[in-house]
Design a protein around this motif. Sequence first.
Motif, short mmCIF file in Angstrom:
data_model
loop_
_atom_site.label_atom_id
_atom_site.label_comp_id
_atom_site.label_asym_id
_atom_site.label_seq_id
_atom_site.Cartn_x
_atom_site.Cartn_y
_atom_site.Cartn_z
N LEU A 145 13.09 -6.58 7.04
CA LEU A 145 12.75 -5.84 5.82
C LEU A 145 11.27 -6.06 5.53
CD1 LEU A 145 13.55 -4.26 3.21
CD2 LEU A 145 14.04 -6.48 2.17
N TRP A 146 10.56 -4.96 5.28
CA TRP A 146 9.15 -5.09 4.93
C TRP A 146 8.74 -4.03 3.92
CZ3 TRP A 146 10.86 -3.26 9.65
CH2 TRP A 146 10.51 -1.95 10.00
N GLY A 147 7.67 -4.34 3.20
CA GLY A 147 7.09 -3.41 2.25
C GLY A 147 5.58 -3.45 2.36
N ASN A 148 4.90 -2.60 1.61
CA ASN A 148 3.44 -2.55 1.64
C ASN A 148 2.87 -3.07 0.32
OD1 ASN A 148 4.04 -0.68 3.95
ND2 ASN A 148 1.83 -0.54 3.94
N SER A 149 1.81 -3.85 0.42
CA SER A 149 1.18 -4.37 -0.79
C SER A 149 0.45 -3.26 -1.53
CB SER A 149 0.21 -5.51 -0.45
OG SER A 149 -0.80 -5.06 0.45
N VAL A 150 0.64 -3.20 -2.84
CA VAL A 150 0.03 -2.17 -3.68
C VAL A 150 -0.53 -2.84 -4.94
CG1 VAL A 150 1.51 -0.29 -2.86
CG2 VAL A 150 2.26 -1.70 -4.79
N PRO A 151 -1.49 -2.20 -5.63
CA PRO A 151 -2.04 -2.81 -6.85
C PRO A 151 -0.98 -2.91 -7.94
CG PRO A 151 -3.44 -1.02 -6.06
CD PRO A 151 -2.16 -0.94 -5.29
N LEU A 196 4.83 -5.03 -4.30
CA LEU A 196 5.28 -4.49 -3.02
C LEU A 196 6.02 -3.17 -3.26
CD1 LEU A 196 6.61 -7.62 -1.09
CD2 LEU A 196 4.74 -6.14 -0.38
N SER A 197 5.71 -2.19 -2.41
CA SER A 197 6.33 -0.87 -2.53
C SER A 197 6.52 -0.29 -1.13
CB SER A 197 5.44 0.04 -3.40
OG SER A 197 6.10 1.26 -3.67
N ASN A 198 7.05 0.94 -1.06
CA ASN A 198 7.22 1.64 0.22
C ASN A 198 7.98 0.78 1.22
OD1 ASN A 198 5.59 3.80 -0.81
ND2 ASN A 198 3.78 2.59 -0.32
N PHE A 199 9.12 0.26 0.78
CA PHE A 199 9.92 -0.61 1.64
C PHE A 199 10.56 0.14 2.79
CE2 PHE A 199 9.57 -3.40 -2.00
CZ PHE A 199 9.57 -4.67 -1.42
N SER A 200 10.82 -0.58 3.85
CA SER A 200 11.41 0.03 5.05
C SER A 200 12.80 0.58 4.81
CB SER A 200 11.46 -1.01 6.19
OG SER A 200 12.12 -2.20 5.77
N ASP A 201 13.51 0.08 3.77
CA ASP A 201 14.85 0.61 3.47
C ASP A 201 14.85 1.44 2.19
OD1 ASP A 201 14.53 -1.35 1.58
OD2 ASP A 201 16.38 -2.43 2.03
N GLY A 202 13.67 1.71 1.62
CA GLY A 202 13.58 2.61 0.48
C GLY A 202 13.85 1.99 -0.87
N ARG A 203 13.95 0.68 -0.96
CA ARG A 203 14.25 0.04 -2.25
C ARG A 203 13.07 0.17 -3.22
NH1 ARG A 203 16.06 -5.70 -1.27
NH2 ARG A 203 16.97 -4.74 0.59
N ASN A 236 -2.44 -2.58 0.82
CA ASN A 236 -1.80 -1.64 1.76
C ASN A 236 -1.48 -2.29 3.10
OD1 ASN A 236 -1.98 0.58 -0.10
ND2 ASN A 236 -4.16 0.69 0.39
N THR A 237 -1.37 -3.62 3.10
CA THR A 237 -0.94 -4.33 4.30
C THR A 237 0.59 -4.37 4.35
OG1 THR A 237 -2.91 -5.73 4.38
CG2 THR A 237 -0.95 -6.57 5.47
N PRO A 238 1.20 -4.08 5.50
CA PRO A 238 2.66 -4.22 5.61
C PRO A 238 3.04 -5.69 5.62
CG PRO A 238 1.72 -3.68 7.75
CD PRO A 238 0.59 -3.60 6.76
#
Length: 355
Positions: free
Chosen positions: A100-106, A168-175, A201-203
């Motif tokens: 499971l991963w997400g992208n860092s966001v402000p 964290l947003s834009n998770f690989s499973d859509g959470r 914006n780093t995964p």
Amino acid sequence: MEVAKVKIGSTVLKGTDVIEDSNIQRYPSAINFGYFLDDFKQLDILGLFLSLSTGTINVPISELTEEGISDSGIATGFDGPGMLVVENKKISVKAPKNFLWGNSVPYTYAVKTEEGLSIVENNKTIKSISGDNINNNTVPHEVIPSTDISEWYKKAAVGDKLAIEYGLSNFSDGRNFISPTEIKYFFGEEIYNYLISYPLNTPILVYNHDDKEESSSTYYSYLGSYPQYNDASRVYNAKQFVLAWNNTIIPPGSTSSGKNIIGFTVSKDPKAPGGGASHGVCPPARSLRSAVLAQNFPLPRGMNWDFEAIDFGFNPSSDIKITNTGKVPIKIIMWTEGEGTSMVICTKIVEYVPN
């Protein structure tokens, strides 16, 4: 669904109460005796009392939910950070897959105003700081520890903003989006500390299980001596490059840079744009390039095929971008052997392979 205590798509852990009993529809007890028996079997004293006193009874939770939720509305039967979902018109908790991963966001910004700084979170000002009181102690800035806030403020124009906390947003499973506090709660301090070491914006791989690590071959480069570029600075920069990229994890289909908190020294170089360059970073870059290409990944952005390896104008850590075109997450392992100009720089790639 109205009976859920948290939003659909939210992250939940085992043991979390996810059903709001007060929102469950009630029916006459007399014609729904089976519901009464369910309360009796579960020893739901309050439910039985309400049924007897009001003549109505809740629809059993088991009829509103599926996997991952007990008859009393508690998330159960899974490992890791689950996600509340609706499937077949019923509420379930979906267990995370192997990765499971997400992208860092402000998440939180420092915004320069006429009077000083506003700390803005979720588009709301939560704190104001006067211009004569701006420093690294009054402004929280875990994600930019090397930044001098007062210096940034002096150079910034009114309206400029600086991200000082990430979510964290834009998770690989859509959470759903997860705030900094929730990152620590659901995934742990170690994940949060990793996140704040890398650019926006780093995964970020936040969870993995039931996998094994498989390592590639080790790729070497040698620092060598080039005294015209200050060998002491070159040694320092080579070690900084290794520090910047060691233990960087890149999920499949994702692109990542190295850490954003690593500094490099600049040596005079009349051939370089601006008259200076961070010499010493090219040997470790060649080692990293070889390991990346051996994975059949594309040439990293900011790198070239030449002996120098790194394009002028690119920060050796935060500007270089490596894309994982494989099917599993990878971790970059870098280290050095020996000291001084005889130093050897080593790189290998570790794959996280599902069992």
